[in-house]
Design an enzyme around this catalytic site. Structure first.
Site, short mmCIF file in Angstrom:
data_model
loop_
_atom_site.label_atom_id
_atom_site.label_comp_id
_atom_site.label_asym_id
_atom_site.label_seq_id
_atom_site.Cartn_x
_atom_site.Cartn_y
_atom_site.Cartn_z
N ALA A 68 0.88 -1.14 0.08
CA ALA A 68 0.20 -0.08 -0.23
C ALA A 68 0.90 1.26 -0.15
CB ALA A 68 -0.91 0.03 1.31
N GLY A 114 0.60 -5.06 0.80
CA GLY A 114 -0.43 -5.32 -0.01
C GLY A 114 -0.12 -5.88 -1.35
N GLU A 117 -0.29 -9.26 -0.75
CA GLU A 117 -1.77 -9.90 -0.84
C GLU A 117 -2.72 -9.62 -2.09
OE1 GLU A 117 -1.86 -6.61 2.37
OE2 GLU A 117 -3.02 -8.11 3.54
N GLU A 137 4.17 -5.57 7.33
CA GLU A 137 3.59 -4.68 8.09
C GLU A 137 3.66 -4.20 9.48
OE1 GLU A 137 2.27 -6.60 5.68
OE2 GLU A 137 0.75 -5.58 4.51
N1 CAA Z 1 4.76 3.27 -0.35
C1 CAA Z 1 5.14 4.08 -0.87
N2 CAA Z 1 6.24 4.46 -1.57
C2 CAA Z 1 7.06 3.43 -1.54
C3 CAA Z 1 6.44 2.35 -1.06
C4 CAA Z 1 5.42 2.20 -0.52
N3 CAA Z 1 4.87 0.94 0.01
N4 CAA Z 1 7.62 1.46 -1.56
C5 CAA Z 1 8.53 2.06 -1.97
N5 CAA Z 1 8.21 3.43 -2.22
C6 CAA Z 1 8.77 4.52 -2.77
C7 CAA Z 1 9.98 5.09 -1.84
O1 CAA Z 1 9.68 5.99 -0.80
C8 CAA Z 1 11.07 5.51 -2.93
O2 CAA Z 1 10.45 6.96 -3.16
P1 CAA Z 1 11.24 8.08 -3.41
O3 CAA Z 1 12.29 7.86 -4.55
O4 CAA Z 1 10.25 9.19 -3.88
O5 CAA Z 1 12.10 8.45 -2.19
C9 CAA Z 1 10.88 4.67 -4.28
O6 CAA Z 1 9.46 4.01 -3.99
C10 CAA Z 1 11.98 3.80 -4.30
O7 CAA Z 1 11.91 3.05 -3.09
P2 CAA Z 1 13.31 2.75 -2.22
O8 CAA Z 1 14.22 3.89 -2.43
O9 CAA Z 1 13.01 2.64 -0.92
O10 CAA Z 1 13.98 1.46 -2.97
P3 CAA Z 1 14.98 0.44 -2.38
O11 CAA Z 1 15.38 -0.28 -3.52
O12 CAA Z 1 16.12 1.09 -1.43
O13 CAA Z 1 13.85 -0.47 -1.38
C11 CAA Z 1 12.02 -1.59 -0.64
C12 CAA Z 1 12.88 -1.21 -1.79
C13 CAA Z 1 12.77 -2.43 0.18
C14 CAA Z 1 10.93 -2.47 -1.45
C15 CAA Z 1 11.51 -0.58 0.15
O14 CAA Z 1 11.08 0.57 -0.82
C16 CAA Z 1 10.45 -0.88 1.11
O15 CAA Z 1 10.75 -1.08 2.20
N6 CAA Z 1 9.24 -0.33 0.96
C17 CAA Z 1 8.01 -0.45 1.61
C18 CAA Z 1 7.52 -1.78 1.68
C19 CAA Z 1 6.52 -1.83 2.57
O16 CAA Z 1 6.69 -2.02 3.78
N7 CAA Z 1 5.10 -2.29 2.21
C20 CAA Z 1 4.20 -2.66 2.94
C21 CAA Z 1 3.24 -1.30 3.08
S1 CAA Z 1 1.94 -1.41 4.24
C22 CAA Z 1 0.85 -2.24 3.64
O17 CAA Z 1 0.88 -2.58 2.32
C23 CAA Z 1 -0.49 -2.22 4.42
C24 CAA Z 1 -1.50 -3.24 4.12
O18 CAA Z 1 -1.59 -4.39 4.10
C25 CAA Z 1 -2.89 -2.64 3.50
#
Ligand code: CAA
Length: 257
Positions: A68, A114, A117, A137
């Site tokens: 998400a 998500g 999921e 999460e």
């Molecule tokens: N939401 C919003 N932005 C996201 C994102 C997310 N889930 N995942 C990545 N991005 C964005 C980053 O903020 C970054 O944006 P900027 O360039 O503007 O800063 C861009 O995508 C590239 O990401 P990274 O620089 O972080 O890339 P990386 O290669 O260093 O890392 C990653 C990759 C490990 C996937 C890391 O991006 C990450 O941990 N992302 C979040 C994953 C996460 O926690 N997902 C769960 C979300 S909660 C959810 O899904 C709830 C639900 O069940 C409903």
């Protein structure tokens, strides 16, 4: 079919609809607009008679969907959180889970939160060798909110599901294959080919029987599962496709569905 979207790309390749989430710079994170577009594209594809199956994938070589969109979260309270989950489930995740046509997740990289999921709601999962899957999460102080605690547990069992959910760790494609989380692992260059081949195999079968099988398998997760299977099975005996299938077998020819 409407193809005028901003956050997704919709293509039809013969009888397959390919829907690609197109927010590559944000690793295809699911914001509200993307979920809305996904809802409309999937409903359209399910209605369109010439389409026999759908492939969901992400644009680029890095991410299927990284979850998400966390950027939408800071202002959320419990009510907004509940609404996010309810709306996502009813508009996208449940629609996929219960779709009457097969939907394959072609996982081309990160499938997190998500994103995993979304893949779990699909009927079959094909992963590229670079795929990384997880439900992080708990590291955000949350739990999966789009059905992940239920669908992951049903797919891989309580032990593996709890380890993935409680640690928040990512697992690679081979590990995902070994626990039954994905059906196949292929090189990234073959991901769509493998997914299309699977759909074309399914498309040779009776569409009505395919829909009924999805409903019956889904019902296995409810206490009425056996009854639903019995009713779906019985109803198919009244269809033209059943007659064609049986006649074709007896006449030693391929059925024409
Ligand atoms: N939401 C919003 N932005 C996201 C994102 C997310 N889930 N995942 C990545 N991005 C964005 C980053 O903020 C970054 O944006 P900027 O360039 O503007 O800063 C861009 O995508 C590239 O990401 P990274 O620089 O972080 O890339 P990386 O290669 O260093 O890392 C990653 C990759 C490990 C996937 C890391 O991006 C990450 O941990 N992302 C979040 C994953 C996460 O926690 N997902 C769960 C979300 S909660 C959810 O899904 C709830 C639900 O069940 C409903």
């Amino acid at each position: 079919m409407n193809t005028d979207y901003h956050n997704i790309i919709v293509n039809q390749d013969t009888s397959t609809c390919i829907i690609s989430i197109n927010r590559e710079k944000k690793l295809n994170a699911l914001n509200r607009d993307t979920l809305d577009e996904l809802h409309h594209a999937i409903i359209d594809a399910l209605k369109e008679e010439s389409i026999r199956g759908i492939i969901l994938t992400g644009v680029g070589e890095k991410a299927f969907v990284a979850g998400a969109d966390i950027a939408e979260f800071p202002a959320f309270d419990s009510i907004a959180g509940k609404e996010l989950s309810l709306e996502g489930q009813s508009k996208v995740f449940d629609v996929i889970h219960q779709a009457g046509k097969p939907i394959i997740a072609a996982i081309n990289g990160f499938a997190l939160g998500g994103g995993l999921e979304l893949a779990l709601a699909c009927h079959v999962r094909v992963a590229a060798q670079n795929a990384q899957l997880g439900l992080p999460e708990v590291s955000l102080g949350l739990i999966p909110g789009y059905g992940g605690t239920q669908r992951l547990t049903q797919l891989v069992g309580r032990g593996h599901a709890l380890e993935i959910i409680l640690t928040g760790d990512r697992i690679d494609a081979e590990k995902a294959l070994s626990i039954g989380l994905v059906n196949y692992v292929v090189p990234l260059s073959e991901l769509l080919i493998k997914s299309k081949n699977l759909l074309s195999k399914i498309s040779k079968n009776s569409p009505r029987a395919v829909s009924a099988a999805i409903r019956a398998v889904n019902a296995s997760q409810t206490t009425e599962g056996y009854e639903v299977e019995m009713n779906e099975f019985a109803n198919l005996f009244g269809t033209e496709e059943f007659k064609e299938g049986v006649h074709a077998f007896l006449e030693k020819r391929k059925p024409n569905f």
